[in-house]
Design an enzyme around this catalytic site. Sequence first.
Site, PDB file in Angstrom:
ATOM      1  N   VAL B  77       0.860  -1.178   0.000  1.00 53.13           N
ATOM      2  CA  VAL B  77       0.000   0.000   0.000  1.00 53.13           C
ATOM      3  C   VAL B  77       0.897   1.229   0.000  1.00 53.13           C
ATOM      4  O   VAL B  77       1.791   1.346   0.844  1.00 53.13           O
ATOM      5  CB  VAL B  77      -0.883  -0.003   1.268  1.00 53.13           C
ATOM      6  CG1 VAL B  77      -1.770   1.233   1.312  1.00 53.13           C
ATOM      7  CG2 VAL B  77      -1.711  -1.278   1.344  1.00 53.13           C
ATOM      8  N   CYS B  78       0.671   2.134  -0.930  1.00 55.70           N
ATOM      9  CA  CYS B  78       1.497   3.347  -0.998  1.00 55.70           C
ATOM     10  C   CYS B  78       1.322   4.187   0.261  1.00 55.70           C
ATOM     11  O   CYS B  78       0.200   4.519   0.646  1.00 55.70           O
ATOM     12  CB  CYS B  78       1.120   4.189  -2.215  1.00 55.70           C
ATOM     13  SG  CYS B  78       1.939   5.793  -2.204  1.00 55.70           S
ATOM     14  N   VAL B  79       2.452   4.533   0.879  1.00 54.52           N
ATOM     15  CA  VAL B  79       2.391   5.272   2.145  1.00 54.52           C
ATOM     16  C   VAL B  79       1.762   6.657   1.978  1.00 54.52           C
ATOM     17  O   VAL B  79       0.906   7.057   2.770  1.00 54.52           O
ATOM     18  CB  VAL B  79       3.783   5.347   2.826  1.00 54.52           C
ATOM     19  CG1 VAL B  79       4.825   6.006   1.944  1.00 54.52           C
ATOM     20  CG2 VAL B  79       3.689   6.051   4.167  1.00 54.52           C
ATOM     21  N   GLY B  82      -1.880   6.327   1.091  1.00 53.71           N
ATOM     22  CA  GLY B  82      -2.563   5.759   2.248  1.00 53.71           C
ATOM     23  C   GLY B  82      -2.771   6.786   3.345  1.00 53.71           C
ATOM     24  O   GLY B  82      -3.859   6.891   3.934  1.00 53.71           O
TER      25      GLY B  82
END
Lengths: 133, 119, 99
Positions: B77-79, B82
């Site tokens: 999941v892209c930080v 996210g």
Amino acid sequence: MSDMMDDMEEGGEGVVKKFMFVNRKAPHGTIYALEGLEVVLISAAFDQDVSMVFVDDGVYELIKGVNTKGIEVKDFSKTYRALEGYDIEKLYVEKASMDARGLTQDDLIVDVTVLDSAEMANLMAEQDVVISY
Amino acid sequence: MKIGIMVSEGPYNHQASDTAYLFARTAIEKGHSVPRVFFYHDGVNNSTKLTQPPQDDRNVVNRWSKLAEDHGVDLVVCVAAGMRRGITDDILAPGFRISGLGQLVEAGIQCDRLVTFGD
Amino acid sequence: MLHIVNKSATERNSLESALRMVTKGSAVLLIEDAVYAATQGSVAAAKIQSAMADVQIYALGPDLDARGMSSRVLDGVKVVDYSGFVDLVTEHNSCQSWL
């Protein structure tokens, strides 16, 4: 980190692939243009052969004279000017997309190479990885 | 062949997650590997264990988790995307992890193909 | 190259843009709402038919079935399942999703 990831790391060193980022969405109405730009900036750290292309409403991302104060959103259009500093210099715009929107190169915030649709098609066909939003 | 996947939309609102999942599952069944699925834009919403679809509907989040458990698929999941959308470590479903956008570029470099599913 | 289109051609211009940028020998796969374009009587049918001179057009069967469109597929359009989708991705050197 899983075994799968160890597999993935084998042979990754020193590989230079042709990456193309395809921008087809106008800014502000959706977040794709902004978050797409963030990927491009990160990709600069990986020493790949990166091109950014602007097709359809994506050409609106490059327009000059943006003022986002009234919508209280960050103006990221200036970031396109910073791309050069990241060694991302291959920016292409499709002529048909510009024409269909009454725009010329003079309306754009950065220097771009204008390609006709066939040239754009050939450029796209020679890429290893195409990421689009 | 190694096939990387990017998912750009959240579950349920768009078909993208369903198509991506069915594609990934089929690729693995056919003997390919799917080393990583990268969740970007609203795609990060695929990762929350707070998801509770009705009993008679598919559970998009659990399906991803099972794919990770059974086949070692790395669900990233892209930080930045996210954080924008309130996705933090404490609400991640099993098999998901939060990391940077570099993981997407890396998947592009290391996989033989990268397929995007979005809207 | 494989061009993947997932949007209805009567709602967005994705199919039109994809067809503008296909090269000889590339393929177009219609998935999700894009499958409507490959059906008889659709306004996009003429575009699909003229594109078929240069490229092969595929449509994802499960998406046609889900939309009640399987019996209306245009002649010349090849219907594939998810397994065929995976094969198309591996057989072409790259793919572009026209989101």
